[in-house]
Scaffold this active site. Structure first.
Site, PDB file in Angstrom:
ATOM      1  N   GLU A 142      -2.654  35.455  12.505  1.00 40.88           N
ATOM      2  CA  GLU A 142      -2.901  34.109  13.035  1.00 40.88           C
ATOM      3  C   GLU A 142      -3.799  34.161  14.258  1.00 40.88           C
ATOM      4  O   GLU A 142      -3.409  33.729  15.354  1.00 40.88           O
ATOM      5  CB  GLU A 142      -1.580  33.404  13.351  1.00 40.88           C
ATOM      6  CG  GLU A 142      -0.730  33.188  12.098  1.00 40.88           C
ATOM      7  CD  GLU A 142       0.479  32.284  12.325  1.00 40.88           C
ATOM      8  OE1 GLU A 142       0.870  32.112  13.483  1.00 40.88           O
ATOM      9  OE2 GLU A 142       1.015  31.760  11.330  1.00 40.88           O
ATOM     10  N   GLU A 316       2.107  32.777   4.453  1.00 40.15           N
ATOM     11  CA  GLU A 316       3.426  32.411   4.981  1.00 40.15           C
ATOM     12  C   GLU A 316       3.734  30.995   4.495  1.00 40.15           C
ATOM     13  O   GLU A 316       2.999  30.060   4.814  1.00 40.15           O
ATOM     14  CB  GLU A 316       3.455  32.453   6.514  1.00 40.15           C
ATOM     15  CG  GLU A 316       3.089  33.813   7.083  1.00 40.15           C
ATOM     16  CD  GLU A 316       3.214  33.875   8.616  1.00 40.15           C
ATOM     17  OE1 GLU A 316       3.707  32.903   9.209  1.00 40.15           O
ATOM     18  OE2 GLU A 316       2.774  34.883   9.193  1.00 40.15           O
TER      19      GLU A 316
END
Lengths: 650, 650, 650
Positions: A142, A316
């Site tokens: 991320e 995710e």
């Protein structure tokens, strides 16, 4: 295919084998590991402990799982920060150093950090590059979450000066390009250049845009160097990255994804809805509280796919309540399965759940997993079982090109932040509104970067393209389909100045108008435009235009032109309410011969190859707009609440 | 008895004698002095000027007043700060040093400050410890007001590392306890430990809880050392401290009060109502504007009494408009007397007014006193005269144990701040809601600490006990009465992790359920629970529970259990609206044989020994729920507006 | 006469001559230049480049334009900051240095900055002081905009200590005056004095008032020194300064203007309305969005005129959308002309437009000019043409004294910020409300400083005069007309303490009352006052007064006196709604023999000599209150929307 995120370092080694067995039994194919494990891989400077990770990979691999290996650069350990405190980033708003204690405490401009990040990446890649159980790689984790693309550190200051020198060559050119004469802001050398932070009042837009570009370039360089290291040591393995929502990176996402095999996205529908709709009323929000907004996942699935033009991953996937939004509800029953199917509908290759087992400690202990901390099944488990069974029974075709392209432009977004002009101006809201129109019309969409080849699209939508390059303007001109260009397009030159001859500058060959003035109104005090007999609100951005030889399609309340057309190209000179966009785009689609499927409420459709998916976010059944004789592979013509149907045209 | 706060150093010495005479004539017994007088006591380093203070005490004492002497550590003088600038605290939010110029500019972690504070305390205690006019002592003043419990100074950083070493012994134990592996947050030694401030995103809950405990321990240690000094020099004198509202100290208040003879509270009903009800509507607020909320004083009187279990003092009682709330109205006529009587009803021994005479200068010049700056009577004067006459005519019995205990737990409060999970979660609001239920039912309440002996209570209410100790769990299990446990109880271990086997962890012996999941909803989008035929809103915290062998008393809208019972113990798995609490607690009281007296509106009752007080905050008369034949010592069966009645059962 | 702001350094020299020609052709007389040109005048330390500026002035002058020359001290160049970084100011709220990159990055307390500012001013004044084309001078530019009057730099700290020494002589006097004994805040020497920033909680009001006075004095000294330099080198030329709205300077504006020939104001009605009315509803705001509020320009025109008592200039007049408010609409057609005429009605000598041509770059590229960046006419151009033609046809008489004086007092404003006491208390809102009353009654107003001679005014209005000097009190007492004094007047001594004998202190000879108490109420929970049969809201400030020998004209809801009269002087003890002020002032005007002209809605009138102007901000025609037989010089008896009429009484 399905996957899961797993942290062997969080659990007793004695549990690993049973965990792996259960993953495989659930039908999972991939398992992502090690993105936060630096302190276990290198517990002291230069001393590596590989054994535990070797064993974890082997345990997973032997159970039949394919490992997604990560570089652990999102969480450098304390000793590294103590050795090199210059790694820490500096908050540009406060000037305060952002410290150790969570994650992403690093500065992309820091040469020391760059060196250390590449050192650990090399070590991991050397160790596992050719490991037979490692199927592919995720870079970092991320990138840029928690607003970390921009730092105002001394390293960033030095780097920015160097970057400016590279961009402009001599200081007079920079002064001229930025208009530094304006308030005696002229520099005598690149060594005098400031960061655009902490000044008495606003700094020059050109200065801030350069700073945004510089900061983005630093992240892109970091990422490209890391990918190169992985590729050097992991022949034949793919490399991806798990993106946060693209609008939040602060980076040119297409550049960031350029060297990847495909892009991945971390999909948290409820957290995202809670934050994005924080100002909505209870009546607006309650129906979405446990489902998310029906367009908020698709817009990012489509953008993720658009980063590389290839099938994407959800790395995710939210499996239950999360811990980080303002409020964290449970998903409505069925939504974990439905969000996953929605990803596949939009072109996903893999959906991977975060995380295998809920952690009983640390920051995310209130974040659900597929298992509870006591190893019992959490709520999503049976939905994943069902999903696996369904996926096994359906052969998903390759995604196909959509009839509609939307150009997504990070620089228009940055301009809207740098020079908002009206508090209601927000590029991401504009982009979301335009996307929403296409989805309510049942149109599939590809997001493309400015400058992408637009051949083959029946329609090209340009919500804003404020600083078009020569290439982007040429591509638009060469487009096959009908084009709709939104306000503020062509508003600026590369250095954020008003083009000679006024806006739309480089886009004037497509659209021979002149933008004479701009006004922005309070959101609650809009004016209007009329198109035919219909009237629509117009307020957040209103351009006064000289229409030249264009046909006028819509007018402001005072009769001045507001929507014009020149050949294939339409120009909308103002931000308008959704109903106006719906009407304009629907009329264009009819002209372009693109079939629309007007959808009410919470139903959306998406095609993948010869299959059509109807996704029902609503609490009531909905009728699928399937043709007579459609063959239903999943569900029926009546789409159950929080359920989907898939059909193949007869 | 009554008292007053007086500042001889603020007035010409020529005025002192007349002031003392008027205090005595008004019926005052106690006079508190000198808590801000350091710069007059020690005008230069090591040079003390005692004469003026000697004379002031003598003047007051000779008029028949008893002096409450203070340590002046709330306001160290400029020269001390200039000598030792490391005394200044550091704001943890901004990293900025908090400077001189007001008060409480000190850091409890600073060894230099500790030394200097004890030095001046010793000097004052030596001088006046055996002074015949000094009846007792107040430590410092309003410890921790202005958010001063926590500092992020270098001294605090060093102290925290030492404290961690003492708590955990070796660093591996700390890493394991805190779950530091989570984001590679592991430390290699105690010297690497950071303060949990200024990180990129949230730090670990365990880290923050340790920091809160450390900061609290520093205040407790400071206070204990000061009390010991006073006791060493002032044999036979009592020692107290004037608390701000307990929720605002940031400290374990029971530990802070442990060495006191009794606790005191500074009671400002209007300022408190203005701030606490700042978001209320005008319709809600207007009836309370000049009276305060009818439960907001009682909840703190009862908590103050609960700190030591002995009668308490109101050390500072608001006598008119104050200067520090957002808006500062005049009290309704009669309220100064009524608030004072309310304190006595809840077990006060003394009510002391702040302040004798309004200061014409400095920060509090807009704060009313009993006298105006020109020595004329301010508005409250005749109310104090009346109060004195009434008190003289009534013999107040000793306070007696209440039938209901409420456990008040500072660590549940801290957890709610550290890991809020939903923006609507607020321990203090929960505590206030549970207290409100008891008061609307006419139930007297004792607040007790977790781990207190619960013998003799017919009912024990536990709004939240999130991190129960072994002892607290055992005490609850040993309770004689019915127990009601609220959501999030037993949610965590000592180190803020999810208990093995899930919540309620250590409370499972009392309540054999398992908490499977938690969700939090937006306050305006609640769900519901049903109890019998009634339905109530439920939203801010909702647990999914496995009820085990418990009886299910209430269910969520989807039928899942929400209120359960196991023997004497009830468990409420969700936060609910007041009406639900009222119904549950009323039913329990009936079962427990505790008489309830449902009260509407602004009337409240409180018993003290064999007397019952009915306090009417309202603008309309109210009927006292007195039994037939009750003997009225004050007032009548109809309680006048902003008035009270006191009766003895026939 | 008309003028314009021009930046020759922003444009190719080849354009200058044509620009000058067009200015003259448009009927412009004045052209202001060079206030931001330091980096072009002195591109390197000590190296001046005058040639370009010489040529620019000559080009303009030869076209018949009169040049207004400026000192370029609002934008010192980067090299100066790099040479002397101590020039940068420090934000008192955050402690962060405010950096280079925009403008006003200077500290009035810095001796180095003072020296450098005077050096460049001297250089410019020497060069152009006697230039035949330079008609007059503007000092600096918008002094103190962006909150720059106050800095918390080391230089400011040192300067403040020196200033305190000069004001108080010895430290004991300062301690006594400020009441520093209160919280042991006593200083032992001037070298111990802190700035009142960054303390744990609020600092002493006296301390903060001293700090405000000091900061103001530094700006006044800076300005006076600069004016002296200009006068020394520019014999026979006038000197002015272009003020931002006076409430925003943070300075004693009368002192700041004391040495000027006349004052100038920068008038941006739409930006100002958008910000000032940000909390208004859409219904309230929409009618004003494109016009501004009908009183917001007049109140500042009148204040600007009042700074010197002589005709004023509008140095910068908004010509279209600006770039700096939250939302930036286009003016309604006709408003640029109307605002300009309104300035002349209020006594302007010159209205000058900002700016000649919209800049295509830097911070203000979205700010309209008279020309667009491509040299075509922007929207305001024809309005300026019309304005020039109309002005040429009307001989404007000299402004005359108004019948009503309003005392405007910066120290009451500062007190309201330092000791707000109720969140609703705002001096500027009070001043605006009182002005609004006069304007709705058709009364012309002069704003005067406290201490000004009040002879000849039929009415004197004193919204608040909190800290009256002996002179100001004496002037009020000597006033010829009826006086209305608002609440909080006489509330404090010079050092912000309550006067002996209570408020109104020095004003008691005029108004023999005593202020016994003050309360402030939440804006949505007001009380009321009754005057005659009418009742009005009263809440934001309410004084309990002892009326002494005064006549009571109005009472609070509990019967206590709220409006009293003593001879010519009326005292209003509370803040009230507009309707109450309207009634009180109308009754006084009747008694004073001043004719009122009650006006509804958006029409306002203003007299200049024997001419009356009726200005209609509204969207509907309005009837001019002209007497029978009035001779109309412009417009008719029916004033068109966004238009005006001018008449001479028959």
């Amino acid at each position: 295919m399905l996957g899961v995120c797993y942290y062997p370092e969080h659990w007793p080694e004695a549990w690993w084998e049973e965990d792996a067995r259960r993953m495989a039994a659930l039908g999972l194919t991939y398992v992502r590991i090690a993105e936060f494990a630096w302190s276990r891989i290198e517990p002291d400077p230069g001393r590596f402990e590989w054994d535990w990770l070797d064993r974890a990979i082997e345990t997973l691999g032997k159970a039949g799982l394919k490992v997604v290996m990560c570089t652990p650069t999102a969480t450098p350990p304390k000793w590294l920060i103590d050795l090199y405190p210059e790694i820490l980033p500096v908050d540009p708003e406060t000037g305060r150093t952002r410290g150790f204690g969570s994650r992403r405490h690093t500065d992309f401009s820091s040469p020391v950090w760059h060196r250390e990040a590449m050192r650990i990446s090399t070590a991991v890649a050397e160790r596992y590059g050719e490991n037979p159980y490692v199927a592919g790689w995720q870079t970092d984790n991320e990138l840029c979450c928690h607003d970390t693309a921009i730092s105002a550190s001394p390293a960033a200051h030095a780097g920015f000066r160097t970057w400016c020198r590279e961009q402009y060559g001599d200081i007079a050119a920079l002064n001229a390009a930025w208009g530094n004469v304006f308030w005696s802001m002229e520099y005598r050398s690149f060594d005098e250049i400031e960061m655009p932070v902490g000044a008495v009042t606003e700094t020059s837009p050109a200065h801030r845009m350069a700073w945004r570009r510089y900061s983005s370039d630093m992240v892109v360089r970091f990422h490209a160097d890391m990918i190169a290291i992985i590729r050097a040591h992991a022949p034949g393995r793919w490399v991806t990255h798990n993106f946060i929502p693209m609008p939040e990176t602060g980076v040119d996402n297409h550049a960031l994804a350029a060297d990847l095999d495909f892009a991945a996205y971390d999909n948290y529908p409820l957290g995202r809805a809670d934050l994005a709709l924080a100002k909505s009323t209870a009546d607006e929000f309650a129906p979405l509280m446990r489902t998310g907004h029906p367009d908020f996942q698709g817009i990012l699935f489509d953008q993720t796919r658009g980063l590389t033009g290839r099938p994407f991953w959800v790395m995710e996937q939210q499996p239950g309540p999360v811990n980080w939004a303002n409020h964290n509800p449970r998903p409505a029953p069925g939504m974990v399965r439905l969000w996953s199917w929605e990803a596949f509908a939009h072109g996903a290759a893999v959906v991977s759940f975060f995380r295998w087992r809920q952690a009983p400690y640390a920051q995310e202990q209130m974040h659900a997993g597929l298992l509870r901390p006591d190893c019992t099944h959490a709520e999503a488990w049976p939905e994943v079982e069902q999903l696996h069974a369904e996926l096994s029974a359906i052969d998903l075709p390759a995604p196909t090109k959509a009839p509609v392209a939307i150009i997504v432009d990070h620089e228009s977004d940055w301009l809207g932040q740098i020079e908002q002009q009206g508090r209601g101006y927000n590029y991401q809201k504009i982009l979301t509104a335009w996307y929403g129109t296409t989805r309510r019309l049942g149109l599939d969409v590809d997001f493309v970067a400015p400058g992408a080849d637009l051949a083959g699209y029946a329609m090209v939508l340009v919500p804003a393209l404020a600083l078009p390059t020569v290439e982007a303007a040429a591509r638009l001109q060469a487009a096959d389909g009908l084009v709709l260009i939104g306000p503020r397009s062509g508003a600026k030159t590369h250095d954020v100045t008003i083009p000679e001859g006024l806006a739309p500058g480089r886009l004037r060959p497509l659209m021979p108008i002149r933008v004479l003035a701009v006004e922005t109104l309070r959101p609650d005090c809009p004016g209007s435009i009329a198109i035919g007999n219909a009237s629509y609100a117009s307020g957040l951005w209103r351009e006064t235009i000289e229409p030249g030889e264009c046909t006028v399609l819509g007018r402001y309340e005072d009769g001045a032109p507001a929507v014009v057309r020149h050949g294939k190209v339409h120009y909308l000179a103002t931000l308008v309410e959704d109903a106006a966009l719906d009407a304009i785009v629907a009329a264009m689609a009819t002209e372009a011969g693109v079939e629309t499927t007007p959808l009410n409420g919470m139903l959306r459709i998406r095609r993948r190859g010869n299959l059509t998916f109807a996704i029902n976010y609503g609490a009531e059944p909905a009728e699928a707009p399937a043709p007579e004789g459609a063959e239903f592979l999943l569900g029926t013509r009546t789409v159950a609440p929080r359920d989907l149907s898939i059909w193949r045209a007869a």
